[in-house]
Structure formats: C-alpha cells, structure tokens
Design an enzyme around this catalytic site. Structure first.
Site, PDB file in Angstrom:
ATOM      1  N   CYS A 123      46.076  43.134  33.871  1.00 11.35           N
ATOM      2  CA  CYS A 123      46.842  43.287  32.627  1.00 11.35           C
ATOM      3  C   CYS A 123      47.513  44.654  32.530  1.00 11.35           C
ATOM      4  CB  CYS A 123      45.925  43.081  31.427  1.00 11.35           C
ATOM      5  SG  CYS A 123      44.632  44.345  31.303  1.00 11.35           S
ATOM      6  N   CYS A 188      47.353  38.753  40.617  1.00 13.97           N
ATOM      7  CA  CYS A 188      47.103  40.185  40.448  1.00 13.97           C
ATOM      8  C   CYS A 188      48.362  41.017  40.642  1.00 13.97           C
ATOM      9  CB  CYS A 188      46.037  40.654  41.434  1.00 13.97           C
ATOM     10  SG  CYS A 188      46.618  40.723  43.149  1.00 13.97           S
ATOM     11  N   VAL A 332      37.694  55.393  17.440  1.00 13.72           N
ATOM     12  CA  VAL A 332      38.300  54.673  18.557  1.00 13.72           C
ATOM     13  C   VAL A 332      39.454  55.496  19.107  1.00 13.72           C
ATOM     14  CG1 VAL A 332      39.482  52.568  19.273  1.00 13.72           C
ATOM     15  CG2 VAL A 332      37.666  52.445  17.574  1.00 13.72           C
ATOM     16  N   MET A 333      39.350  55.829  20.370  1.00 11.04           N
ATOM     17  CA  MET A 333      40.436  56.562  21.044  1.00 11.04           C
ATOM     18  C   MET A 333      40.955  55.715  22.208  1.00 11.04           C
ATOM     19  SD  MET A 333      40.796  59.385  19.316  1.00 11.04           S
ATOM     20  CE  MET A 333      41.427  60.768  20.229  1.00 11.04           C
ATOM     21  N   ASP A 434      28.797  59.391  34.158  1.00 10.95           N
ATOM     22  CA  ASP A 434      28.998  60.292  35.286  1.00 10.95           C
ATOM     23  C   ASP A 434      29.168  61.739  34.852  1.00 10.95           C
ATOM     24  OD1 ASP A 434      28.878  58.664  37.628  1.00 10.95           O
ATOM     25  OD2 ASP A 434      30.756  57.735  37.009  1.00 10.95           O
ATOM     26  N   ALA A 872      41.441  30.083  44.045  1.00  9.22           N
ATOM     27  CA  ALA A 872      40.501  28.985  43.805  1.00  9.22           C
ATOM     28  C   ALA A 872      39.272  29.100  44.709  1.00  9.22           C
ATOM     29  CB  ALA A 872      41.187  27.640  44.024  1.00  9.22           C
ATOM     30  N   PHE A 873      39.464  29.101  46.028  1.00 10.38           N
ATOM     31  CA  PHE A 873      38.398  29.306  47.012  1.00 10.38           C
ATOM     32  C   PHE A 873      37.298  28.249  46.936  1.00 10.38           C
ATOM     33  CE2 PHE A 873      39.897  33.464  45.378  1.00 10.38           C
ATOM     34  CZ  PHE A 873      40.741  33.777  46.433  1.00 10.38           C
ATOM     35  N   GLN A1269      45.924  35.422  55.512  1.00  9.10           N
ATOM     36  CA  GLN A1269      44.729  34.608  55.286  1.00  9.10           C
ATOM     37  C   GLN A1269      43.536  35.153  56.077  1.00  9.10           C
ATOM     38  OE1 GLN A1269      44.285  31.264  53.354  1.00  9.10           O
ATOM     39  NE2 GLN A1269      45.556  32.815  52.380  1.00  9.10           N
ATOM     40  N   GLU A1336      39.627  29.251  56.083  1.00  9.31           N
ATOM     41  CA  GLU A1336      38.197  29.494  55.933  1.00  9.31           C
ATOM     42  C   GLU A1336      37.518  30.233  57.093  1.00  9.31           C
ATOM     43  OE1 GLU A1336      36.295  25.963  53.411  1.00  9.31           O
ATOM     44  OE2 GLU A1336      37.383  25.236  55.165  1.00  9.31           O
TER      45      GLU A1336
END
Length: 1408
Positions: A123, A188, A332-333, A434, A872-873, A1269, A1336
């Site tokens: 996003c 993505c 909230v920042m 951290d 999907a995979f 692939q 695969e």
C-alpha cells in the site's frame, strides 16, 4: 500531471509565480518550477482537477488568486491533494485510513491491500509536505493502510497512478521494474514502484545500498527479488554504487559487460533505450498548500466520526490542555502502534490527539553535551540528526550516536521509519523496542510536560514500569529526548537479533555502555540493558556489579556471564517462546560487547594483548553487498523468424499495467449499487460443541443487513473434496480454531466486521484435542487410506548392510502468503437464478460447481470470472470454493451483490498452508558410501479436515527416491487428523517435505562415514536408463548433466578447500556449502486433470482474442499462451489479446497447478490456432503477398468461420497402488543447486553468499519467465527451510497471523551472488515446443541453503568435540541453528536448565 493530459504549462511563468509566493525561497521556487514541462510561452490555462483554475498573464495575478484560496483554511475542514487534485473533507471519520479512502472513495485501486499492518509495503504511497520554517518540500514513503486521512491536512499524496500510465507516459520506475521482469503476479509491484519513486524524488542517483534500503519495507512472494534489484540498480551512479572488489560495475553481468549481449548470450533485461529520469514529469507540490502552510493560523482541528473524535491541536498549550481534559487519550503521530492496537487488538479510544502541527515537538537542538531531539521527530529525521552529529562531534564523542543509528537503520522498513516517532517508540514501552535499551544504557533523558509543569526524567530501569507502561503520567506528554554525546573513555554499542535481517521486530536486543578510568582498563561505570527477555527492558544489574571497579579482562567477564544467568530468567511459558535461545543470545551479545571493548582498549594501547585471530571475525558483520548474478539461457535458432517470440525473453504481458496500477484484481472491481460486504465469524475453540449462536446484538448494529448460518444454505451444506466432506459452515461442532461458523453481511466492511465481533457463540468444550503428530499417531487419528510402496527386499538388505543408521527430521508448515488475500464478488443477475462470480482462484470450474451445488442450481447458472490472481501457490482452490459458496449464499439470501475480502490475519487463520511432516528413516549402507536399503515413514499433519492432504501423502511416496537409485526401498505415509486448521495444496504438494527427508538421510550417512555429502549423493544417483520404484522408465542423462555442470560452474571443490581453511581460522563464524539435486514429476496422476480447452476468435480487423482454461497468477501463463498463438498464426503478439478466464467461454476447466498450466493450455491454444490457420490456407494461397488483415477480411467475406475451440486430451497418466506401478507423470524436470552460507554461531544468523543453479527445462518458451519462476520458487523454498515458522498456542490458536509475526524472505535474504543456468541442448518431445514445467520443482532446491547451514553447524560442533549425525529440524531458524552449534553459551543455558528445580511449565507455543 503529465504532458498531453489536458494541462498546459509555462516553466518561465511558473518560476516567477513561485518566487512571488511569500516566504518561499528561490531554491524552492526553482525546485517547483523544474517540475513543469515548458510548452507555450504565451497565455496558459492551468487546471488541476478541482484544485485551481486560473488564466494568467503574470505571476502576480496567480499569487493574488492563491492568497484568496489560502483564506479557506480550517473552515473547509481537511484539505489535502491526491495526484494533483484537491480533496476537501468537511468531517472525515478518524477511523478512515488512507488506503480504503483511495480505493473506495477516489477509486485509485493501484494502491493495494496486502496486510493492513504496514508489514508488506503493497500500500506504499508518497506523501509530500512543505515546511514553512525551513522553506523546503519533503517527500516520504508511507504505508497507506496505517495513515489516518485526518493526518493529511496540508499534505500532498502521490499514488502509483499519479506518476505515469500506459495511456500517457510511463515513469522510469514503472518501466524498469517491468522490463527487468520484476513483476510476476504484480500485486506487490505498485508498492515497489512507489518506494523507488520516493527514493528517486529525494535522490535521483542513489547507491545500490540505498536502493535495497528503500525497498526493504516491501515484500514480494513471486520474483525472488533479483530482477527487481536488477531493474532499479540502473538508476545507480556507476562510479558510486559498486561494491564488488571496488571495481566491477554492479550493473554488469558476470564478465563486466553492460551491453545487451554477454558471451554471445542475450541478456534477459536489455538496458538500452530505457526512459531517462525526467524531473519535469513529476507532479509539482501544490502551491496552494505552500501558501496554506505559510499563512495558516495554528488553531485546533476537530473531526467527529462514527465512534471516535480526532483532535489536532495547533499549539503546545492547546495540547497540554487537551491532555489534561483527556488524560487517557493516546497521542497519535505515526499511528504505527495505536493504529495496530485499534485494528488488530480491538482497543477502542473515544478521543485521539494528533499534535502533528505542534512545532515544539519537532525541534532539534545540538549542544556540546549532546543532541536534544523533539519527541515528534520521525525515525528518519532522527537518523539524519544522528548522521549529522557523527560528522560534527569529535569521533570519541560519537559512540552513542553510532549505536542508536545502527538500531534505527534496522527498525522497520523505510515507510515505518518515515512516520514512527522517537517519543512514540519510548512511550509504547514495548519489551523488544530496539531503541529503549540503547537509550537507557546511554544515559538518555526526556522532558515530560503537562499543565502542571515540566520534569526531566531519566530513561532507565525505573522509567519502564511494566509491559507498555512508563513513568510518564496520563496527563503528560513527552516533549523531547536528550541524547548525550559519549564521554572520553566511554564506549557504547547496540545489538539486535531478529527472525529476519531487516524489517522485523527483534527477538533480543541490547544496549551496553562502559566508562573506563583514564588510560586504564578499570571500569568506572557500566550499564547493560536487554530487550526481548521480559515484560519490559531488563537491566543486567548483577553483571554490572560484577564488572564495575575491576579491570576489563577474561576473569571479570567470566563472572559477568555467570551473573547474567541470574539477571535474565525466562519461564518456558514466556510470551514469544524461544526461551533457551533468548537466554543464550544475552550471553552471546555480552561476549560480542567484550570483544568490541577489547578492540577499543587495544586501539588506545590500554590492552596490549592481541584478540585471538579466531575471534576477530566474531565482531565483523556478515557480508551484505549484492553482487551481479548471471542468467544463462539458450538462444533461439538462427533460422527462427524475427517475429516469432517463442524462446525469447519476452516481458510479462501485463507487467506495464501492473507497474502503473492499471491491472485489475478482484477487489479492484468497482462498487456495485446495493453491494454488501461479508465478514466471516470463526470458531475460538479447537474442539467443542456449538450450543448457541446469538447474533441478535449484531443485527441491532447500524448497517448490518443479515447473518448467514448453516441453515440458510439452500443446497448442499458440505463440500466434497477428494472423497471427504467438509462443512461450509459449522452447525453443531467445531474442530479447530478458525473454523467458519457464520457470516455477517452489512453495508460496509467496517460495519460487517463490527457486527461479526458482536456475534456470541456458546460452546461446550470437548476433550482430547489433538494437535501434534505424536498425539495423532498415539490415538490412531488418520484420514484413510494410508499409503505404502516398495521395491526389493528391504529387511534382508538392512541385515546385509555394513552399517545401519536410524534418523528423523521434522519439517514445519508454511503459509502461502500470496499478497492478494482471498477475494470474491458475487452478483445475482436477477433472473433465472443466475450468478456472476468474480474471484481470485486457481480453479474456476471447481468453484462454479461448488456454488451451484450449494445453491441447488445447475452449473450453467453460475459463471466464474478470473482476470488475474495476485499469487496463489496452491492456496486458492479448496478453501476458495468454500468461501465463494458462503458469499454466494449471502447474495442469494439478500438478493444483492456481496463482496468478501479476507484480511491477512483471517486468511492465514482460515485457509491453512503447507503440511508439516515428520519423516523417519532407517538406512543401510556400505563403507564405500553405497546405500543398499532405506525404509521411510512419513506422517503428514492434515489438520481438522482432509482437504488434499491424503493426496499430498500419496505424492510424497512417489517422490521419496528423489534422484537416487536405492535398490531396496520402502515407504509408508499417512495423513493425520488433528485439531488445527486444515492444510492444503502448496507449491510442490508434499515433494519438498519428502525430499528433505531423503537428503537429510544422505547427509547423515555422510557424517557417519566422515565423507562429503556430495560424494554420497553422487555415488547413489541415477545414472543410466532406469526404473523408478513404481516401475516408470526414465533416462537420467540430463540429471547427471545438471549435476556435473553445477559442480563445475559453482567451482565446488576449490570453494570447499577455502571453506575448510576459513572454518579452521574462525571460532564463531563458520561457512558451509551444499549441492542438492532434484527429479520432479510433471503432470497429474489423476489423468482427467491433464486435459485443457481453448477458444480463439479472430475479428475482422485481424485482432485475435484467446480464451483458455488456465489462470494467470504471476507464472506468465497468458504471456506464454500469447507466444504460442503468435507462432501458430504467424502474427505479432500485439494483435493477440487475452481478457480473462471464464467458465462462460471455456467450460470444465482443470486447475492451474502441478506446473502443468502451459503444457496443457498451450497445447489447446496451439490446436485452435492450427485449425484456424488451416482454414485460411486457401485464402493465403490465392493471395500469398497479402497482409494478415487482408486475409481475415477476405475469409469473412467468403463466410469462413474465424472462431474455433481447441482441445488437448493430455497423456493417460495413472498409478495402480495395488500393483505398485504406473506412470503418474508425463516426464521429469531436473535441477541441481549449490549454495554457500556464512553463519554466525553465536546468534544463528546466516547469509547466503552464493547460489548456482543448473536446471533442465527443455527448450524454454520464455527464458525471462522461466528463470523468474526458478528464482522465485528457490526463494520460497529458502523461506520454507530456513525462516518461515507457524506458531500455535497450547489451545490451538495460530499466533502468526501477519507479516509482523510470520517472516517470509525479503531483499536481505537473496543470495549475494545468484546465478541461474538453463541446461543447454535439452529437449522434451512430451510438451509444447520441447519445453518443461518449471513452477514447482525448484522450490526444493532452496534446501541447498538448509544443508549448507547444516554443514556450517557441523563445523561448529566439531570445534566443540561433537561429530557424527545430529538433528536440525526445518526450518533451520536462527534459534535451532544457534542451539545446534553447541557453543559455550548455549551449553551454559542448557546446563543451568538441567539443574533447575523450578518445574516444567507449559510452553508458550506447540511444537508442530
């Protein structure tokens, strides 16, 4: 805005416009004007959507108009811009995030929902802001899923649609990722593009390190990342970006060439002719927002939503008053903490305070004593401040700054660092923060401010009161943080260990500081803090007491280690688990600090002894610089026509659309009038009777329309999957946490989810829950049949063997983590019971039949449509059909369109994943390494329903031999019924699990004999015309060729020798190398699944529309089919279009699975095209010089049909289990992979230094897609075998329900040198154009990294006096790896555990 998009601009005029703006510097004016493309120097009409519309002759007129517009300040509510268009919201809802606002309100669907928690980067958008104090414009990437729109006042948002499109002009960031083959499923890709675009806006010539850093917050499940890096490294300045021996160009291939041809081989990615980076193409920052920022009074904003009120104070005094009035209201920042609590934990805050316009919170002051940083500063700003401080302070005073900077660089992804604040990190008080251990150790303080006054508070052990609790009072705010400069003779270091090298919360971290007497090794003061080992950070006071006042030497530190064992205690039930590992890490990190301090003292000539050479590498970081890889493939024949695309590296046909956000996925479809949203209600118990389902409160909620339960299903209430029934909705009993019970339908997603939360289910718990395979075996809980197969006389061979060894290995499950979650839109047509279903599935016919049976209507009333699938995979077949059926019932019941899109956590909880497997073996072998007998047992954790697990158990036995000719072989497998969510198909379908078992057996044999594993592999490999254990004949010639070529290209013998030397010279850093083969069967053993059909239309203008039964899910199926049609019709690919896969066009489709999609659908399309081309033969003979368009029009006029179907019957594959023989596969795909790793034995962290793969895929139809692939599956396999770990609570609840808890590989996990070679001279007459299936097989080759890690561990164990076989289960996580190394620190922990009398507590997580 783009040239030619209806917007006229004048650069000269604009420069004067910006210069006349009050308070805008000439530099800012020039920067803004540079973004305007010169056009006409005369009168210019300017239009930006509804933002501004001015006709001007001079800059002064524009200024006047802008000043008038700036008067519309806060009276207009929220004002911001999106892609140059002004947005005004009078009263936005505080709960609305930017992501749904973009997608649903503005219909900008290029920005994707991937996880909802800022963990995947799908996003990503760019936000720009103007700072009136510094007179500059800042651009930063953010996660739209976490950014409240209420926080956008005065900001400008740029989405992927706003930087370029295929209709106007591409941006280079879009073009290069597409042309470099860095977009497969494409889900993505827009996020990747926007991360890179933002980097380029800030730095047009980044280094390669900056590129990978900028992309670290983005995940991809398809590509393996290499092509994304290759595409974007073209932006790097060559003289600055290279890290390879300081010379070779990182844009070059192996021999240093940067041209399109390397060693006579075409490169996959031709870098010639790429669009240059052109700043004039970028959207300007809206001048109105500049003026608004300059003139706006600092008054409060208040937005009242459906449930929450958002207040944004304009001054510090207002903020303090609001905090006094609303002491429990959170500040909230960045919303990276509060937002997650609201979204995932259901925490409700009636009032939110957002002081983003309170300037005092962002003030930075540098003093001789240190740096004072405003609490509102983002991590990116703090990073910049620290970098500047390191440059301005004397080096001896910068230890603290460097330590903090090191932690910030690894804190989240770039998108998180851009918004998460320093004050927020401290106030959240998370135990694995951290920063807080470093801040506490480094003597940092903060200013807490309220109406009552201010106080300076040390950040120390007394500041953190417990989990998420600090000494800051409810009515106080954190104003600033003081970071002191290090004093003379003071050393500060920071440490962290995380499940993934980047963008992952720490498992354990630490801040350590020591201050020495001048010119002495005697400790004046010391402070050590750990995170991740308690409910808050832990001060190692016992260690400090042991060390302070004593010289820094081994005896002192030895006492410190002992004290640390008492300082850090963790019960077995401690949240997060990994108790032994975490305690071991505390010791290991203290040891590393010891070495770093010794190094410091040595440099100051205080410590005169040399650090032992074998320990020097301990404090060196693992290598991380990516080197250029090599991709070798076969050229097409010289006689092949230039127009023929087969065999050429053609770009994915949708890559450009995916890179611009134009590609449409299921949830991108526009909202339909009357549409409802469906939310699933799942079981919270692992095994219980349902006493009552009470949804009365849900129905009272505004917006909730109805609730769907099992009794509402008009047809079949169960779905038959491979002979086993599975309930759509549980009615009387639930058998796992996450089982679907009912569904709430409402007018919006928010209302549906709130309604689902109000459904109350009363249970009566049932006893004897089964979670583990041991429990299932003990209680004989199986799905039948159990499978058996064998050849030879195993018992006798074991008796005759010179040595016999029994071993086992466990392989954990794996989440599919496709970026696009399960998505559906079911639309009732309104007549004759018709339903149109838009969804994301691998098998539309399976879903069509499921919906028809569920509704009790014929299949011809249901049409399923799939444009593309965002990954999907194997995970979008069975559960997809059930979810689609439930959605269809809701549409049927309400008579309205219903949409269902699972959130990431829901998807992971409901849909299951790869089956965990427990493999046991008994092997007989000779001293020469020849294996004479092997007996295997496999237990598969199926979950609460059979799904496809019985078939997985079957396929396991068909591949148990992998590449080895073992004369006496036997295997048994069983699918175990447990009370976990049912597992399902996953890329490889059981093969990766079973092959890991036999390869582990091979490694054990090698360790027993004291030989190299590759020697044992080679001795036992199939070498001549052979029969499998199910009597299928095959020729392993190409397997042997792959093996020999991989050994040669990887130079394994020389590297083995170098590794041996390295391991002898280094105590806690070890290297390992492993080479692993694969023989993978292609096709479905159920013969009917190998068929395919196609429908091809030729239109009068010569354009061609192809439909087939396969699904495009990133594997490039449509692209390859387009290439097939192009060759067969002898026309360019530009004339061929594939719209979607639809059961209306091609009925009775088979799943796109088993690496058989191109084999089957390509043949069907070939058949159809050949029929059509033959029909045109008379026309072509009459007019041999005619064009394609002429021939088509002539054919139409002569009434020749220009449409036909094609069909491929497929081979008659079978497996006769009674006779234990058959031909279940059409052919085998072969491959061999060699990987080398470097391992930090103290932490279990590793780096894959190099991977070489040689793969036989016949003659590739499209080398770029096939290599993509291969690389993508390898990285997915690397995740399976070394990283990805599903965790379940003792009650069977899945803990790991998002990228925050479940880590898939990222950019930082790619082999630093990644070479792929397609075997030359190979052919395959059993598939189209002599190609082979490849989706695969190569996933298992990721195990080469697992076995390389195991070899490195073996080297560490050898130093500890341990030899021979040892257990290392999969995944080889840092925890398992570190504990297996048996270092002095892990032994200290285990010995203290053995001597403990505290009793055994229930572990935090089950060992699945």
């Amino acid at each position: 805005m783009f040239p030619g998009n209806g917007v006229q601009r004048n650069a000269t005029g604009f420069r004067s416009v910006f210069s006349c703006l009050v308070g805008v510097s000439e530099m800012s004016a020039q920067s803004a004007a540079r973004c305007i493309k010169p056009r006409d120097s005369k009168e210019t009409a300017l239009s930006m959507g509804s933002s501004w519309n001015v006709v001007f002759h001079s800059g002064r007129q524009v200024c006047i108009n802008f000043m008038k517009m700036a008067e519309q300040t806060l009276e207009d509510g929220l004002i911001f811009y999106v892609n140059g268009k002004k947005i005004m919201e009078k009263n936005p809802d505080p709960e609305t995030m930017l992501l749904p606002y973009l997608r649903k309100k503005l219909r900008l669907t290029g920005t994707k929902y991937g996880c909802g928690g800022g963990g995947c980067g799908a996003c990503t958008v760019m936000v720009s802001r103007y700072d009136p104090q510094n007179k500059n414009i800042s651009h930063f990437s953010v996660n739209a899923c976490l950014l409240p729109i209420c926080q956008l006042h005065g900001g400008a948002v740029t989405t992927v649609e706003g930087i370029g499109s295929t209709k106007t002009k591409l941006h280079p960031a879009q073009e290069r990722i597409a042309k470099a083959h860095g977009s497969q499923c494409g889900f993505c890709t827009p996020g990747m593009v926007m991360s890179m675009y933002t980097l380029l806006r800030n730095n047009p010539k980044p280094t390669l390190e900056e590129v990978t850093e900028g992309l670290a917050g983005n995940l991809c499940r398809c590509t393996g990342y290499r092509p994304i890096v290759d595409g974007y490294r073209t932006f790097c300045e060559r003289e600055k970006c290279c890290q390879i021996n300081g010379t070779a160009c990182c844009m070059a291939n192996e021999n240093g060439s940067v041209g399109p041809v390397v060693n006579g081989q075409l490169e996959l990615f031709n870098k010639d002719g790429l669009l240059p980076l052109d700043p004039t193409q970028d959207l300007i920052f809206p001048p109105e927002l500049m003026r608004l920022a300059e003139s706006q009074e600092r008054i409060s904003q208040k937005f009242i939503g459906e449930r929450m009120t958002w207040i944004s104070p304009g001054s510090l005094d207002e903020l303090l008053q609001l905090k006094a009035d609303h002491p429990q209201a959170p500040i909230v920042m960045g919303n990276t903490n509060i937002g997650l609590d609201i979204k995932f934990k259901g925490i409700f805050h009636p009032v939110l305070l957002s002081p983003t316009r309170v300037h005092e919170l962002f003030k930075v002051t540098q003093k001789p004593e240190g740096v004072c940083v405003g609490a509102g500063c983002s991590m990116s700003v703090v990073k910049s401040v620290l970098e500047k401080s390191i440059g301005s302070f004397p080096p001896e005073n910068t230890h603290m700054f460097r330590a903090l900077l090191q932690q910030i660089n690894l804190l989240g992804g770039q998108q998180i660092r851009n918004v998460a604040t320093l004050g927020g990190n401290i106030a959240s008080a998370y135990p694995n923060s951290d920063l807080t251990p470093v801040l506490a150790a480094g003597r940092c303080t903060l200013v807490a401010l309220s109406k009552e006054g201010r106080r300076r508070v040390p950040i120390d052990k007394d500041f953190f009161l417990g989990f998420a609790k600090t000494a800051v009072k409810p009515n106080e705010i954190i104003l600033s943080v003081f970071i002191p400069a290090s004093r003379k003779d003071e050393v500060v270091h920071a440490f962290r260990h995380a499940p993934r090298k980047e963008n992952a919360l720490a498992t354990v971290n630490a801040g350590m500081r020591v201050w020495f007497n001048e010119n002495s090794s005697v400790v004046k003061d010391i402070s050590i803090y750990y995170g991740g080992v308690g409910t808050t950070i832990v001060s190692a006071e016992g260690v400090c007491k042991q060390i302070i006042g004593r010289p820094w030497e081994d005896a002192t530190l030895s006492d410190g280690y002992g004290a640390l064992m008492d300082d850090v205690t963790l019960m077995a039930s401690a949240p997060g688990g990994k108790v032994d590992f975490r305690r071991s890490l505390t010791l290991s990190l203290l040891f590393k600090f010891n070495l770093l301090v010794l190094q410091y003292l040595q440099e100051k000539n205080v410590f005169l002894k040399e650090i032992p050479k074998g320990l020097q590498s301990t404090i060196q970081p693992l290598p991380k610089h990516i080197q250029p890889g090599y991709q070798e493939f076969q050229n097409v024949l010289e006689t092949q026509l230039a127009q023929d695309p087969v065999g050429r590296p053609m770009v994915h046909r949708s890559a450009l659309s995916q890179a611009t956000g134009e590609a449409v996925y299921c949830d991108d479809l526009p909202h339909i009038d009357g549409e409802l949203f469906l939310a699933i209600v799942t079981s919270s118990r692992a095994h219980a009777k349902i006493i009552r389902i009470d949804f009365s409160e849900a129905l009272k909620l505004p917006g909730v329309v109805d609730v769907v339960i099992a009794d509402d299903i008009p047809g079949k209430k169960c779905r038959n999957i491979v002979g086993f029934n599975e309930e759509l909705l549980a009615k009387s009993e639930v058998t796992c946490v996450g089982q679907m019970v009912c569904a709430v339908v409402a007018d919006s997603e928010a209302h549906a989810k709130r309604g689902a939360a109000l459904v109350k289910i009363t249970y009566e718990d049932l006893q004897d829950c089964i979670f583990t395979l041991e429990e299932a075996i003990e209680k004989q809980s199986f799905f039948l049949p159990k499978w058996k197969i064998g050849r030879g006389d195993v018992e006798k061979a074991l008796e005759d063997a010179e040595q016999v060894y029994e071993g086992e290995i466990r392989i954990g499950g794996q989440e599919h983590f496709y970026l696009e979650t399960q998505s559906f839109l079911v639309v009732p047509v309104g007549e004759e019971q018709e339903m149109k279903v838009y969804l994301s599935t691998q098998h539309p016919t399976f879903t069509q039949v499921a919906i028809a049976e569920t509704l009790g209507i014929p299949s011809n009333r249901v049409s399923c449509h799939v444009k593309r699938v965002g990954g999907a995979f194997g995970g979008k077949v069975t559960k997809t059909s059930i979810l689609a059926s439930i959605t269809a019932v809701a549409a049927w019941k309400t008579g309205r369109p219903v949409r269902c899109v699972l959130e990431r956590g829901e998807d992971m909880l409901i849909t299951g994943g790869r089956n965990p497997v427990w493999g046991k073996y008994k092997v007989g072998f000779m001293k020469n390494g020849r294996i004479t007998a092997a007996d295997f047992q496999y237990y598969v954790n199926a979950g609460n329903t059979a799904d496809e697990s019985v078939l997985v158990a079957e396929k396991i036995l068909l591949h148990l031999d992998n590449a080895y000719n073992i004369p006496n072989l036997r295997g048994q497998s069983a699918a175990c019924r447990t009370n976990l969510p049912s597992n399902t198909a996953f890329r490889g379908f059981g093969v990766p699990q079973c092959m890991l078992v036999i390869e582990n057996m091979i490694t054990d044999v090698a360790h027993k004999l004291g030989r190299r594993p590759e020697e044992i592999r080679e001795i036992n490999m199939y070498k001549e015309l052979s029969l499998t254990h199910y009597k299928m004949k095959f020729d392993p010639e190409n397997l042997v060729r792959c093996w020999e070529e991989c050994k040669e290209k990887a130079d394994i013998h020389r590297r083995r020798q170098a590794i041996d030397i390295f391991n002898k010279e280094n105590q806690y850093k070890k290297k390992g190398i492993a080479i692993v083969p694969i023989k993978y069967g292609i096709g479905f053993s159920m013969s009917f699944l190998n068929q395919a059909a196609a429908l091809v239309h030729i239109y009068n203008d010569g354009s061609v529309l192809v439909s087939h039964g396969g699904i495009e899910m990133g594997q490039g199926l449509h692209t390859k089919v387009q290439q097939v049609a192009s060759r067969e019709l002898n026309i360019p690919t530009s004339l061929i279009h594939i719209s979607e896969t639809s059961t209306e066009c091609v009925p009775n489709t088979c799943p796109s699975a088993a690496s058989f999609g191109t084999d089957a659908n390509g043949m069907a399309v070939q058949d159809a095209c050949q029929i059509l081309y033959k029909r045109l033969e008379p026309i072509r003979k009459k007019n041999p010089n005619g064009t394609w368009q002429n021939w088509i029009m002539t054919a139409f006029l002569e009434k020749i049909s220009l449409s036909t179907t094609g069909y491929y019957r497929g081979q008659d594959l079978y497996m006769d289990w009674e006779k234990q023989e058959g031909k279940p596969y059409a052919y085998f795909t072969y491959g061999v992979c060699c990987s080398e790793v470097e391992l930090d034995c103290l932490t279990g962290e590793y780096r894959t230094l190099r991977t070489d793969m040689v793969v036989d895929i016949g003659r590739s139809i499209n080398p770029s897609i096939d290599i993509g692939q291969i690389e993508g599956s390898f990285i997915q396999g690397l995740g399976l075998f070394t990283m990805e770990e599903l965790k379940f609570s003792p009650s069977g609840m899945l803990y790991t329900r998002g990228p925050g808890q479940y880590k898939i590989p990222s950019f930082c996990d790619v082999p630093l040198k990644f070479n792929v070679y397609l075997l030359a001279g190979s052919s395959n007459p059993l598939a189209i154009y002599s190609s082979k299936g490849i989706g695969e097989p190569c996933l298992f080759l990721g195990s080469s990294v697992f076995f390389a890690i195991k070899e490195a561990v073996a080297a560490a164990r050898k130093d500890a006096g341990l030899t021979g076989p040892f257990t290392l289960n999969s995944p080889a996580t840092p925890e398992r790896t570190c504990l297996a190394c048996a270092t002095r620190f892990t032994n200290m922990v285990l010995q203290s555990k053995a001597g403990s009398t505290s009793g055994s507590a229930q572990p935090w997580a089950l060992d699945i």
